[in-house]
Every structure is written in C-alpha cells, then in structure tokens.
Design a protein around this motif. Structure first.
Motif, short mmCIF file in Angstrom:
data_model
loop_
_atom_site.label_atom_id
_atom_site.label_comp_id
_atom_site.label_asym_id
_atom_site.label_seq_id
_atom_site.Cartn_x
_atom_site.Cartn_y
_atom_site.Cartn_z
N ASN A 198 0.81 -1.22 0.00
CA ASN A 198 0.00 0.00 0.00
C ASN A 198 0.84 1.28 0.00
N VAL A 199 1.89 1.28 0.83
CA VAL A 199 2.66 2.51 1.07
C VAL A 199 4.14 2.15 1.16
N VAL A 200 4.99 3.03 0.65
CA VAL A 200 6.45 2.84 0.71
C VAL A 200 7.08 4.14 1.22
N PHE A 201 7.97 4.01 2.21
CA PHE A 201 8.75 5.13 2.73
C PHE A 201 10.22 4.92 2.38
N SER A 202 10.89 5.99 1.95
CA SER A 202 12.34 5.96 1.70
C SER A 202 12.97 7.28 2.12
N GLY A 203 14.30 7.31 2.09
CA GLY A 203 15.04 8.53 2.40
C GLY A 203 15.96 8.89 1.26
N HIS A 204 17.28 9.05 1.58
CA HIS A 204 18.35 9.26 0.60
C HIS A 204 18.38 10.67 0.04
#
Length: 282
Positions: A198-204
């Motif tokens: 449903n949902v994806v979190f990332s940084g970078h």
C-alpha cells in the motif's frame, strides 16, 4: 542573569510546544501511530531540533514507534557515536518506551544490525507486524538474490490489511541529487504491485516529498531528518507535495482502511497532510 536565562528557556520550550498544537491527525485511541525519519544521524543541531519537535508532538500524539529510513549514523560509528547521534537526540522518546526500527542506508555500518535500540535483530532485512499493519524493512544498498527471494516469500505470505515497505533508496523521487532509483524499481515494483503493498517510505534525498500514487502505491521520501538539500526538488508530473526548505519528519496514523499522515518541519509547521485510503486488491 539567571532569571533572564530561565525566561529564555521557558520561551524556547513554549515555542516547541506551540508547534505541536498544529496536529492534523485524528489521534484515535485504538489506532497505530508512528513517525518516520530518514538521513538523521548527524549528531548536529538540525537533528536535535527535529528530535525536540518529535518530542513535542509525542506529548499530544503518542506514537509508539519510529521507522528509520537509513543513514542512521553518519561518519564514525563507535559506541559513543550511537549516544551522540541517536540516543541523546531522541532520549525523551526512548525513555517513554517508543521503539525505533531501522533500515540500513549507504552511510551505515553493518554493526548497526546488532545495536539493540535499532531493533533489527542482527539482520539486514526483516518484517514485523503492528495491529493490522505489516512492515517490511529492506536493505536497498545490497539487494542480492537471497533478499529478493525473501521479499517475494514474505510478501506472498502476508495476509495483513496494510503492507508498508521502507528502505533507504527511493523508487520514485524528484530530488535532483539522487532522484528515482530505477534499477531497484525494476526489481521491487512488480513484487509490490503483485502482493498489494500500500505505502512505501524511503530517504536518501534530503528533502520531503509525497509522490502521486504509482500503480496504486503511495510513495513518501523523508530524508531530511538531520540534513537538508535546500531547493533540491525539481517538481514533475508525479509530484503530489514537496518541502525542501528545512529539515522534517513524518507522523502517521493507521485506522481501519485509512492511513493519515502529517509532515512536520523542524519548526513545527505542517508542510503536508492527508489520507491514503486502502483500496481492495483483486
């Protein structure tokens, strides 16, 4: 002199508390509440400021956990660095029982897997469930064959209402410094779509961004927990919202078929908010 200093401390504390008055989330008693930070581990003032703002919001919105999106510690990573770059900025949260669950970033040492307060269980990638949500934590810096097989298996096995993945390198990003990690997208996106993530979190990318849903999945970039690339977002047709003027973090609340989110700046200003509605998958 002492009285003036005490007044100054009260004014500063009041300013942080005032920031938390802008809570937009429902804050239901039975919901899953969490925060997300990425690229935070500098040990410098912006990280500490974000930490203080998280504490101020926690007073009203008692999130039980924080997902860490990689680059948890920059530079040297000796035992004392875990104190100055993690334990001290978030000490009130740790003392309140908030648990942090880390993903590895490209600046992170493998020793972080064994650090108890990152709750990684000694492994690079892992999964855990909270209420009706299952989280999948990936090591996007080394997406080797064993990890790809593991992702396929655990996503397929999950029957949880919500599937949330998080890792360091974003599959979609409008950041000019890094941008979308297309090689990872080619591998991961078909699995995410197939198994109903449903949902994806990332940084970078050291900014905040929310992407318009891509193939039914909502992507967040939250990589400004301790460092900022001011003016780094180059808006495109896939940009839903962005903030690249200060450090930030994300608050989230899952209740039933809705995930409510609020992105907050280092000064306590709300820079984005809204709702992700869980769509039934065929």
């Amino acid at each position: 002199m002492k009285r003036a200093y005490a007044v100054l401390l009260l004014l500063v504390a009041g300013a942080w508390a005032a920031g938390a008055q802008g809570l937009t989330l429902p804050n239901r008693p039975a919901s899953l509440k969490f925060a997300a930070i990425g690229d935070n581990g500098t040990g410098e003032l912006p990280e500490y400021d974000v930490g203080r703002q998280m504490v101020a919001f926690h007073e009203r919105f008692a999130f039980e956990m924080v997902i860490m999106l990689g680059d948890n510690l920059y530079g040297r990573q000796e035992p004392q660095d875990f104190v100055t770059k993690f334990e001290e900025p978030y000490r009130p949260l740790l003392e309140a029982g908030v648990r942090f669950y880390a993903a590895l970033g490209n600046h992170d040492n493998a020793s972080q897997q064994r650090y108890p307060r990152f709750n990684m269980g000694g492994v690079r990638y892992y999964t855990y469930a909270k209420r009706n949500v299952r989280f999948f934590v990936l090591d996007s810096d080394l997406l080797d064959a064993p990890q790809r097989a593991w992702i396929d298996r655990v996503l397929q096995q999950s029957s949880d209402d919500w599937k949330i993945c998080y890792f360091h390198h974003p599959l979609y990003s409008d950041g000019k410094m890094h941008g979308s990690q297309v090689d990872l997208r080619v591998v991961l996106e078909p699995l995410f779509v197939k198994y109903g993530v449903n949902v994806v979190f990332s940084g970078h990318d050291h900014v905040y961004e929310r992407l318009k849903p891509q193939k039914g999945i909502t992507y967040f970039v939250s990589g400004a927990g301790g460092q900022l690339r001011r003016g780094d977002v180059k808006r495109s047709e896939m940009t839903a919202a962005q903030f690249d003027q200060d450090c930030s973090f994300v608050l989230a609340e899952v209740f039933g078929d809705d995930l409510f989110f609020q992105a907050v700046s280092r000064t306590g200003a709300t820079v984005d908010s809204g709702t992700v509605h869980r769509q039934p998958r065929s």
